[in-house]
Write a protein that holds these residues in place. Structure first.
Motif, PDB file in Angstrom:
ATOM      1  N   ALA A  35       4.985  -7.195   2.011  1.00  0.00           N
ATOM      2  CA  ALA A  35       3.602  -5.230   2.758  1.00  0.00           C
ATOM      3  C   ALA A  35       2.911  -5.921   2.840  1.00  0.00           C
ATOM      4  O   ALA A  35       2.348  -5.058   3.343  1.00  0.00           O
ATOM      5  CB  ALA A  35       4.187  -4.954   0.770  1.00  0.00           C
ATOM      6  N   ASP A  36       1.995  -6.456   2.506  1.00  0.00           N
ATOM      7  CA  ASP A  36       0.276  -7.315   2.762  1.00  0.00           C
ATOM      8  C   ASP A  36       0.868  -7.498   4.072  1.00  0.00           C
ATOM      9  O   ASP A  36      -0.414  -6.974   4.722  1.00  0.00           O
ATOM     10  CB  ASP A  36      -0.202  -8.293   1.712  1.00  0.00           C
ATOM     11  N   MET A  39       0.473  -4.135   6.381  1.00  0.00           N
ATOM     12  CA  MET A  39      -0.249  -3.406   6.235  1.00  0.00           C
ATOM     13  C   MET A  39      -1.806  -4.191   6.965  1.00  0.00           C
ATOM     14  O   MET A  39      -2.181  -3.537   7.510  1.00  0.00           O
ATOM     15  CB  MET A  39      -0.617  -3.192   5.019  1.00  0.00           C
ATOM     16  N   ARG A  42      -1.447  -4.293  10.158  1.00  0.00           N
ATOM     17  CA  ARG A  42      -1.962  -2.985  11.497  1.00  0.00           C
ATOM     18  C   ARG A  42      -4.047  -2.894  10.485  1.00  0.00           C
ATOM     19  O   ARG A  42      -3.997  -1.819  11.547  1.00  0.00           O
ATOM     20  CB  ARG A  42      -1.324  -2.377  10.902  1.00  0.00           C
ATOM     21  N   GLY A  43      -4.071  -3.268   9.449  1.00  0.00           N
ATOM     22  CA  GLY A  43      -5.448  -2.469   9.181  1.00  0.00           C
ATOM     23  C   GLY A  43      -6.711  -3.665   8.892  1.00  0.00           C
ATOM     24  O   GLY A  43      -7.726  -3.215   9.273  1.00  0.00           O
ATOM     25  N   ILE A 177       3.718  -1.279  -2.080  1.00  0.00           N
ATOM     26  CA  ILE A 177       4.123  -0.235  -0.416  1.00  0.00           C
ATOM     27  C   ILE A 177       2.803   1.161  -0.679  1.00  0.00           C
ATOM     28  O   ILE A 177       1.871   0.584   0.510  1.00  0.00           O
ATOM     29  CB  ILE A 177       5.164  -0.146   0.550  1.00  0.00           C
ATOM     30  N   ILE A 178       3.881   1.915  -1.363  1.00  0.00           N
ATOM     31  CA  ILE A 178       2.121   3.065  -1.587  1.00  0.00           C
ATOM     32  C   ILE A 178       0.846   3.323  -1.480  1.00  0.00           C
ATOM     33  O   ILE A 178      -0.095   3.321  -0.875  1.00  0.00           O
ATOM     34  CB  ILE A 178       2.937   4.114  -2.426  1.00  0.00           C
ATOM     35  N   ASP A 180      -0.467  -0.102  -1.075  1.00  0.00           N
ATOM     36  CA  ASP A 180      -0.746  -0.486   0.339  1.00  0.00           C
ATOM     37  C   ASP A 180      -1.875   0.108   1.404  1.00  0.00           C
ATOM     38  O   ASP A 180      -2.837  -0.504   1.422  1.00  0.00           O
ATOM     39  CB  ASP A 180      -0.262  -1.898   0.531  1.00  0.00           C
ATOM     40  N   TYR A 181      -1.067   0.492   1.474  1.00  0.00           N
ATOM     41  CA  TYR A 181      -1.265   1.616   2.514  1.00  0.00           C
ATOM     42  C   TYR A 181      -2.527   2.398   1.766  1.00  0.00           C
ATOM     43  O   TYR A 181      -3.118   2.251   2.536  1.00  0.00           O
ATOM     44  CB  TYR A 181      -0.264   2.839   2.219  1.00  0.00           C
ATOM     45  N   ILE A 182      -2.507   3.262   0.929  1.00  0.00           N
ATOM     46  CA  ILE A 182      -3.614   4.401   0.016  1.00  0.00           C
ATOM     47  C   ILE A 182      -5.088   3.194   0.051  1.00  0.00           C
ATOM     48  O   ILE A 182      -5.986   3.965   0.659  1.00  0.00           O
ATOM     49  CB  ILE A 182      -3.727   4.685  -0.953  1.00  0.00           C
ATOM     50  N   PHE A 185      -6.140   1.706   4.075  1.00  0.00           N
ATOM     51  CA  PHE A 185      -6.163   2.492   5.979  1.00  0.00           C
ATOM     52  C   PHE A 185      -7.232   3.924   5.335  1.00  0.00           C
ATOM     53  O   PHE A 185      -8.491   3.636   5.114  1.00  0.00           O
ATOM     54  CB  PHE A 185      -4.780   3.195   6.274  1.00  0.00           C
TER      55      PHE A 185
END
Length: 437
Positions: A35-36, A39, A42-43, A177-178, A180-182, A185
């Motif tokens: 997951a890391d 993310m 991409r980020g 995962i959730i 990570d995204y918050i 990004f």
């Protein structure tokens, strides 16, 4: 709900009952790391993946230490229960827990004090340094959560609650995962956000695992009278599990150093993609092995040796299928594997496609080697389990990663693991043939 009877219930049903929860539980490491990586790729960018890959040996160390005491104590707990000796079972649990407390404290304190020399030794350079610092400091602060989530997965599963382990890991992984995204990004926290999400997800997994201790089904008790000899038995029986988990860390460290000298930072990015895939494959295969571990250890303790062969053969068939699926996937779809982690430029894609096709061949034999390690542990032959782990995790890799590139360049690095796993598999079959139960 009908009480599980590891000594009498049909082997097929027991294996089916433990398989999915065990795989889910052992996926905890790969869920967080993958997951890391996704993310961060991409980020943050490719250099972020390279920095994360530099720190992977620390992940392996924390989780492996949890397995050292968890598997070492959990197997002895199951064997003791098979012998109807509940006092000894809980003495092993108590001794294992106390050692886990000590080591989690040591890792946290020394990790911060020695952060710079340790990360430089692992391969950090000026380009990756700020990314390594940002992620690594938070990672080390989470060492107790990583260690004890690994530790309690084994004990909870051995206490006949595999579904609790599955729930804990799935919940922690999804939350990671959730978050990570918050954090990466919308909140633009970069590497620090990824690290914070990982530690928080692992802490949630641990909290859910601990709910088993207050349930009616719990039989784990802290007791007085745990002896030094029992602590030594835990370490002796768990050392192969420690090395099994540390294999990824040792391999990652050696490969990073060689790849940096041969192909530079882009080579480390490609290896970051491969090592993440390897974490997934090893987690699935670990899950297959851990599914049969309580069944094997309990039946061995009760002297029911006829059931042992049935359980092992069932696991062998499952591990063979798993290995074939991973190997074929890498051979047929290497570009898709790469694109899952990064938006590859032509340079990365040109290097990653042949690398994945070669490296993924190692997964065909990996599952069997992991299974045989667990087999020898469960029948109280930790010496053979240790030989397997040393062979595939340290000795062959350390030799081949320096030898093969001399003749094959960067292709030699990708060839190390397939050769290592095949040689180890041959050695495992020889040990098994000589075994007398």
């Amino acid at each position: 709900m009908k009480q599980v009877n590891l000594l009498e219930d049909p082997v097929n049903k027991l294996f089916a009952r433990y398989l999915l929860p065990s795989i889910s539980a052992t996926m905890v490491t790969s869920i967080y790391i993958v997951a890391d990586t996704l993310m961060i790729g991409r980020g943050v960018g490719a250099i972020g993946i390279a920095a994360l890959n530099i720190l992977l040996p620390l992940f392996s160390l924390f989780f492996a230490t949890g397995m050292l005491f968890g598997a070492g104590g959990g197997i002895l707990l199951s064997v003791s229960k098979g012998k109807m000796n509940d006092l000894a079972a809980n003495q092993y649990y108590t001794a294992a827990f106390l050692m886990a407390v000590v080591m989690s404290t040591v890792y946290t304190v020394l990790g911060h004090v020695l952060f710079t020399p340790v990360t430089r030794f692992l391969g950090s350079n000026e380009t990756m340094g700020p990314y390594v610092e940002e992620y690594g400091r938070i990672l080390i602060s989470g060492a107790p959560a990583f260690l004890f989530s690994s530790f309690y997965q084994v004990f909870v599963r051995n206490d006949k609650a595999p579904r609790v382990s599955m729930t804990a890991v799935v919940s922690g992984g999804v939350f990671n995962i959730i978050l990570d995204y918050i954090l990466i990004f919308p909140m633009n926290m970069g590497m620090a956000g990824a690290a914070a999400a990982t530690v928080t997800g692992s802490a949630l997994t641990l909290v859910i695992l601990l709910t088993h201790l207050v349930s009616k089904e719990n039989t784990l008790r802290f007791v007085a009278g745990a002896k030094i000899g029992q602590a030594a038995e835990v370490v002796k029986n768990g050392i192969s599990s420690f090395l099994l988990d540390m294999c990824n860390g040792v391999v990652t460290f050696l490969f990073n150093r060689q790849i940096l000298s041969i192909a530079g930072e882009m080579g480390v990015v490609v290896y970051g993609i491969i090592s993440n895939s390897s974490y997934i494959a090893s987690s699935v295969n670990n899950g297959i092995s851990q599914a049969v571990q309580p069944i094997l250890a309990t039946n061995f303790g009760a002297g029911k040796k006829a059931r042992l062969t049935k359980v092992r053969q069932l696991a062998e068939r499952t591990a063979s299928v798993s290995g074939a699926v991973f190997a074929v996937t890498g051979f047929l779809f290497p570009a898709l594997v790469t694109e899952a982690f990064v938006r590859p430029d032509p340079e990365i894609l040109a290097m990653s496609v042949p690398a994945i096709r070669i490296y993924f061949l190692s997964f065909a034999a990996m599952g069997m080697n992991i299974l045989y390690t667990t087999w020898f542990q469960s029948v109280m032959e930790p010496g053979n389990a240790l030989k397997i782990c040393l062979l595939r995790g340290i000795l062959l890799n350390s030799f081949l990663v320096f030898l093969l590139p001399v003749f094959m360049g960067i292709t030699g690095v990708w060839t190390v693991m397939p050769v290592t796993e095949v040689i180890t598999f041959a050695a495992c079959r020889i040990m098994l043939k000589k075994q007398e139960l």
